[in-house]
Design an enzyme around this catalytic site. Structure first.
Site: not given
Ligand code: APR
Length: 261
Positions: A118-119, A136, A205, A230-231
């Site tokens: 998506q980056n 994107h 994400t 993901n954190p």
């Protein structure tokens, strides 16, 4: 694309994380086809703020939803361009981080891998990933608003706004704004990868923005193992078999090392 929701932090002891990394690595070792979806979190350790972190400095009073829309561009193209130019400046100083490099290496360790991002920052390609599906778009490209094609800039920039070298039309960044469709090639490629993969890795994400967030759901329904890096807890976490809680710049190299073991 469309969005909604918020994030929660989950504290995971180091030993639990190490165990989950080993289990996730075992799934990756068995995989014939891996689909990876990345979001802003993977680039945060390269110094690029995520979308749902507060915008800082001059941009603190705006939300991405107010700047990244066709309506915002119609209302005030100069404001939107100033925001994108500030992000381009940040990006020119940024380098891929160990998370990007670990994914480029993972591609060489599994039989087949499709990387969907998506980056819009191009950092995966700079780290050596191939065939990246830019869901994107890419912030470093300009697109002509008249011809709807990627275009070069004219020397002439009336009102401080960039113009197309070929037709003089107003240029915009070649990215997907809220309310706009995903480009056809990446959309079809990503849908096919989500449908066919046996492991789906969702990295950095919030899983709030559709249709990208729906790719993991497609993969899950098709029987894939879902690994989240993901954190924080996200909308996807409940669907994931393995939630690797930590920054991708640390977790992905550890995961790669465990795959290689
Ligand atoms: N490693 C991994 N994940 C991280 C890290 C890190 N070092 N730091 C933050 N994160 C996580 C956050 O916990 C959050 O879940 O990255 C996620 C970033 O979420 P968003 O800012 O919502 O970014 P993203 O999911 O990519 O947004 C999707 O929204 O505004 C649009 O088009 C834009 O592509 C973007 C889309």
């Amino acid at each position: 694309m469309a969005t909604g929701g918020q994030r929660i932090v989950e504290d995971v002891p180091a030993a639990v994380l190490a165990e989950r990394i080993d289990q996730a690595a075992a799934a990756l070792r068995k995989a014939r086809y891996v689909c990876v979806l990345t979001g802003a979190g993977i680039s945060s350790e390269s110094g690029i703020p995520t979308f749902r972190d507060a915008l800082t400095g001059l941009w603190a009073k705006f939300s991405p939803e107010e700047l990244a829309t066709p309506e915002a561009f119609e209302r005030d193209a100069k404001l939107v361009w100033d925001w994108y130019e500030s992000r381009r400046r940040l990006l020119r100083e940024a380098e891929p981080n160990p998370g990007h490099y670990a994914l480029a290496e993972l591609e060489r360790r599994v039989p087949k891998l499709t990387l969907v991002t998506q980056n819009v920052d191009g950092l995966h390609q700079r780290a050596g990933s191939s065939g990246v599906l830019e869901y994107h778009g890419n912030i470093l490209r300009d697109r002509c608003t008249l011809e709807q094609i990627v275009a070069d800039r004219s020397e002439d920039s009336r009102n401080g706004l960039p113009r197309c070298a070929a037709c003089g039309g107003l240029l915009r960044p070649d990215v997907v704004w809220f309310g706009e469709p995903i480009p056809r090639g990446p959309m079809l490629g990503a849908a096919a990868a989500a449908e066919r993969c046996d492991v789906f890795l969702s990295i950095g994400t919030s899983s709030l923005v559709y249709p990208a967030a729906g790719l993991a759901e497609t993969a899950r329904h098709a029987g894939a193992t879902i690994i989240e890096v993901n954190p924080n807890v996200t909308e996807l976490s409940a669907l994931a078999q393995f939630a690797l809680r930590g920054p991708s710049g640390r977790v992905l190299p550890a995961l790669l090392a465990a795959v290689a073991d």
